[in-house]
Enzyme design. Structure first.
Site, PDB file in Angstrom:
ATOM      1  N   TYR A  32       0.973  -1.078   0.218  1.00 18.81           N
ATOM      2  CA  TYR A  32      -0.030   0.185  -0.050  1.00 18.81           C
ATOM      3  C   TYR A  32       0.808   1.277  -0.103  1.00 18.81           C
ATOM      4  O   TYR A  32       1.992   1.215   0.198  1.00 18.81           O
ATOM      5  CB  TYR A  32      -1.062   0.101   1.367  1.00 18.81           C
ATOM      6  CG  TYR A  32      -0.344   0.400   2.526  1.00 18.81           C
ATOM      7  CD1 TYR A  32       0.699  -0.530   3.270  1.00 18.81           C
ATOM      8  CD2 TYR A  32      -0.616   1.763   2.969  1.00 18.81           C
ATOM      9  CE1 TYR A  32       1.071  -0.045   4.421  1.00 18.81           C
ATOM     10  CE2 TYR A  32       0.223   2.016   4.261  1.00 18.81           C
ATOM     11  CZ  TYR A  32       0.881   1.095   4.807  1.00 18.81           C
ATOM     12  OH  TYR A  32       1.247   1.607   6.093  1.00 18.81           O
ATOM     13  N   LYS A 151       6.545  -2.092   2.201  1.00 20.22           N
ATOM     14  CA  LYS A 151       5.227  -1.346   2.750  1.00 20.22           C
ATOM     15  C   LYS A 151       3.993  -2.363   2.378  1.00 20.22           C
ATOM     16  O   LYS A 151       3.212  -2.128   1.963  1.00 20.22           O
ATOM     17  CB  LYS A 151       5.043   0.025   2.246  1.00 20.22           C
ATOM     18  CG  LYS A 151       4.279   0.938   2.995  1.00 20.22           C
ATOM     19  CD  LYS A 151       4.447   2.235   2.302  1.00 20.22           C
ATOM     20  CE  LYS A 151       3.322   3.217   3.080  1.00 20.22           C
ATOM     21  NZ  LYS A 151       3.335   3.630   4.582  1.00 20.22           N
ATOM     22  N   GLU A 184      12.300   2.908  14.279  1.00 15.31           N
ATOM     23  CA  GLU A 184      11.403   4.312  13.699  1.00 15.31           C
ATOM     24  C   GLU A 184      10.033   3.947  14.939  1.00 15.31           C
ATOM     25  O   GLU A 184      10.133   3.447  16.012  1.00 15.31           O
ATOM     26  CB  GLU A 184      10.986   3.700  12.279  1.00 15.31           C
ATOM     27  CG  GLU A 184      10.441   2.454  12.155  1.00 15.31           C
ATOM     28  CD  GLU A 184       9.808   2.228  10.416  1.00 15.31           C
ATOM     29  OE1 GLU A 184       9.745   3.060   9.848  1.00 15.31           O
ATOM     30  OE2 GLU A 184       9.549   1.056  10.215  1.00 15.31           O
ATOM     31  N   LEU A 208      10.896   1.478   7.503  1.00 14.13           N
ATOM     32  CA  LEU A 208      10.400   1.820   6.143  1.00 14.13           C
ATOM     33  C   LEU A 208      11.159   3.110   5.536  1.00 14.13           C
ATOM     34  O   LEU A 208      11.352   4.046   6.170  1.00 14.13           O
ATOM     35  CB  LEU A 208       9.037   2.340   6.410  1.00 14.13           C
ATOM     36  CG  LEU A 208       8.135   2.562   4.883  1.00 14.13           C
ATOM     37  CD1 LEU A 208       7.781   1.175   4.315  1.00 14.13           C
ATOM     38  CD2 LEU A 208       7.046   3.349   4.940  1.00 14.13           C
TER      39      LEU A 208
HETATM   40  N1  PDD Z   1       2.650   5.509   7.309  1.00 16.09           N
HETATM   41  N2  PDD Z   1       7.410   4.053   9.040  1.00 16.09           N
HETATM   42  C1  PDD Z   1       6.079   3.306   8.950  1.00 16.09           C
HETATM   43  C2  PDD Z   1       6.008   2.287   9.606  1.00 16.09           C
HETATM   44  C3  PDD Z   1       5.218   3.957   8.251  1.00 16.09           C
HETATM   45  O1  PDD Z   1       3.726   3.139   8.408  1.00 16.09           O
HETATM   46  C4  PDD Z   1       5.211   5.188   7.614  1.00 16.09           C
HETATM   47  C5  PDD Z   1       4.043   5.995   6.745  1.00 16.09           C
HETATM   48  C6  PDD Z   1       6.389   5.859   7.526  1.00 16.09           C
HETATM   49  C7  PDD Z   1       6.660   7.097   6.695  1.00 16.09           C
HETATM   50  O2  PDD Z   1       6.727   7.054   5.511  1.00 16.09           O
HETATM   51  P1  PDD Z   1       6.455   8.083   4.418  1.00 16.09           P
HETATM   52  O3  PDD Z   1       7.062   9.301   4.923  1.00 16.09           O
HETATM   53  O4  PDD Z   1       6.508   7.616   3.174  1.00 16.09           O
HETATM   54  O5  PDD Z   1       4.738   8.376   4.977  1.00 16.09           O
HETATM   55  C8  PDD Z   1       7.463   5.201   8.217  1.00 16.09           C
HETATM   56  C9  PDD Z   1       1.504   5.835   6.669  1.00 16.09           C
HETATM   57  C10 PDD Z   1       1.476   7.138   6.380  1.00 16.09           C
HETATM   58  C11 PDD Z   1       0.386   5.069   7.099  1.00 16.09           C
HETATM   59  O6  PDD Z   1       0.599   3.587   7.398  1.00 16.09           O
HETATM   60  O7  PDD Z   1      -0.685   5.562   7.075  1.00 16.09           O
END
Ligand code: PDD
Length: 288
Positions: A32, A151, A184, A208
């Site tokens: 996703y 992801k 993270e 991620l």
């Molecule tokens: N979450 N780490 C994890 C585990 C995440 O699920 C996300 C993003 C990030 C940040 O990634 P990015 O900058 O590409 O959004 C880091 C999304 C927004 C979610 O699951 O809703």
């Protein structure tokens, strides 16, 4: 109501239906993305699409849409949903598809399920350390799997950690590995600031590869006035940091004011956050 996209059709979100034999439902077998658009302009659309294509290849889902076709589809869905607010996030979900039975191995000749919908997102926070919303977090050993760079829609590990933070009145949970090193947060990347230097864990299988993280690092490096390091960060360093931030597509760069109830620095957003958020804000629409 949001107009969704499901397998080539546009329809009201509440009318979208998939089979319970969809492997996304049965196994969390999918990839996703969440992509923000402010006033109709996307943040990091190209790298988001590239990360999704990489994730699909990593788990061998054969989805033959090119990056350009994805871009057209997503921009089109945003245009169809433009309304009173044009600050929208898109959720994009590609599962392996619907099999005729529940069987763990990847099935042959199954079409992936493609599902996208939009949702309202907030205006960006003000670039002002006195006014920005600060977050409080708790901490936990990272008990997710060893492929956090993918992801995956299989998010139960993340959901359980997020719930730990939520249940104790916090809005995130910062995670550390068995060596007491920061990885993270449950749905965000993490940064610390010490003596004016911005430090974030290296991009490996424990985190991620966040698009917001990448835009932050690139915009700081391009400007050059704030030093940035990608390296191992111990939890001792987190607890002794001058500033701690989290980043994601929905939170942009958000300052952490308290960790497990203890203030970070003076318990307010810091000056390096403000400078970095200004640089990020100036750069964020570049790669779209
Ligand atoms: N979450 N780490 C994890 C585990 C995440 O699920 C996300 C993003 C990030 C940040 O990634 P990015 O900058 O590409 O959004 C880091 C999304 C927004 C979610 O699951 O809703």
């Amino acid at each position: 109501m949001s107009i969704a996209y499901l397998n080539g059709e546009y329809l009201p979100l509440a009318e979208a239906r998939i089979s319970p034999l969809d492997r996304g439902f049965l196994f969390g077998d999918g990839i996703y993305e969440v992509i923000p658009y402010y006033d109709g302009k996307s943040v990091g659309l190209v790298p988001h699409i590239e990360r999704m294509i990489d994730g699909l290849a990593a788990i061998e889902i054969k989805c033959n849409k090119s990056a350009d076709q994805w871009k057209v589809l997503l921009d089109d869905l945003i245009a169809r949903n433009a309304g009173a607010t044009n600050n929208l996030g898109i959720y994009v979900h590609v599962s392996r598809g619907t099999d005729v039975k529940r069987f763990h191995a990847y099935p042959e000749n199954v079409e992936p399920t493609i599902f996208c919908f939009t949702f309202d997102i907030k205006d960006p926070e003000p670039v002002d350390r006195e006014k920005v919303h600060g977050y409080t977090v708790t901490t936990s050993e990272d008990l997710r799997w060893k492929r956090c760079h993918i992801k995956s829609t299989a998010l139960l590990g993340n959901v359980m950690h997020f719930q730990q933070g939520h249940a104790s009145g916090n809005s995130e949970c910062l995670l550390y590995n068995a060596n007491n090193e920061l990885t993270e947060g449950s749905s965000v990347n993490a940064f610390i600031v010490k003596d004016g230097v911005v430090i974030t864990p290296i991009q490996d299988n424990q985190i991620l590869p966040g698009i917001t993280r990448r835009i932050i690092i690139d915009s700081l490096k391009a400007d050059g006035s704030i030093k940035v390091e990608e390296r191992t960060v111990t939890m001792d360093e987190v607890h002794n940091a001058d500033e701690v931030w989290i980043s994601s597509s929905s939170k942009e760069i958000a300052p952490i004011t308290h960790i497990d109830g203890t203030p970070v620095g003076d318990g307010k957003a810091g000056p390096v956050w403000e400078a970095a958020f200004r640089l990020y804000t100036a750069a964020k629409f570049t790669n779209s």
